[in-house]
Design an enzyme around this catalytic site. Structure first.
Site, mmCIF file in Angstrom:
data_model
loop_
_atom_site.group_PDB
_atom_site.id
_atom_site.type_symbol
_atom_site.label_atom_id
_atom_site.label_comp_id
_atom_site.label_asym_id
_atom_site.label_seq_id
_atom_site.Cartn_x
_atom_site.Cartn_y
_atom_site.Cartn_z
ATOM 1 N N ARG A 119 -31.447 3.507 -20.006
ATOM 2 C CA ARG A 119 -31.758 4.572 -18.928
ATOM 3 C C ARG A 119 -31.148 5.670 -19.215
ATOM 4 N NH1 ARG A 119 -28.807 1.053 -14.696
ATOM 5 N NH2 ARG A 119 -27.680 0.580 -16.512
ATOM 6 N N ASP A 167 -31.350 -1.533 -13.473
ATOM 7 C CA ASP A 167 -31.238 -1.802 -14.821
ATOM 8 C C ASP A 167 -32.365 -2.327 -15.695
ATOM 9 O OD1 ASP A 167 -30.347 -2.010 -17.604
ATOM 10 O OD2 ASP A 167 -28.418 -2.457 -17.056
ATOM 11 N N CYS A 169 -24.917 5.585 -18.398
ATOM 12 C CA CYS A 169 -25.419 4.522 -17.955
ATOM 13 C C CYS A 169 -24.603 3.323 -18.381
ATOM 14 C CB CYS A 169 -27.037 4.240 -18.129
ATOM 15 S SG CYS A 169 -27.261 3.895 -20.030
#
Ligand code: 4NP
Length: 155
Positions: free
Chosen positions: A17, A124, A11
């Site tokens: 994440r 996100d 990420c």
């Protein structure tokens, strides 16, 4: 037995994440079995050395997934050679890696939710603040990825 499959989740910061994906995927492998290893990294060095962002770590803990000891790291060119599959959380991560690597000559770079019936980016949670949704989407993607690797392994 087939060779160990090495998977790198990517990420932007490697504090939300991709560490969630790494540890969810590892928990699926430890429950269901399989010759696979997983790691995670970020395209940016902004969070280098930092632990998993507390709201992300709390969601994992609530689902009995540990991420203890994880520190953020940045994706390197050497990672591209070492891992079999580079699994990104969103299209922007793919573009960034391709810029760094001058493309994807070995066609290893994929997007996590492209393994599902509803291909999309993982929003996100650093910006959306919806860590529960990120957890659900990442689990959906990791389950689909695991199933796809297991299917390939058995053919
Ligand atoms: P991640 O989230 O890419 O899922 O780890 C982010 C973490 C930090 C920042 C952005 C996204 N940041 O801008 O510092």
């Amino acid at each position: 037995m087939s060779r160990k499959k090495k998977i790198m989740f990517v990420c932007l910061g490697n504090i939300c994440r991709s560490p969630m994906a790494e540890f969810i995927f590892k928990s699926i492998v430890s429950e269901r079995g399989g010759n696979m290893e997983a790691a995670s990294s970020g395209t940016s060095d902004e969070e280098y050395g930092n632990p998993v962002y507390p709201p992300a770590a709390r969601i994992l803990a609530r689902h009995s997934v540990s991420c203890s000891g994880k520190r953020a790291t940045q994706f390197t060119r050497a990672d591209y050679g070492h891992y079999d599959l580079i699994v990104c959380m969103e299209s922007r991560n793919i573009r960034c890696l391709e810029r760094m690597l001058g493309g994807d000559p070995q066609r290893k770079i994929v997007r996590l939710l492209d393994f599902t019936d509803n291909p999309r980016d993982i929003a996100d949670p650093w910006y959306t603040r919806d860590f529960e949704k990120a957890y659900d989407e990442i689990r959906e993607g990791c389950t689909a990825l695991y199933d796809s690797l297991e299917r390939k392994d058995s053919t």
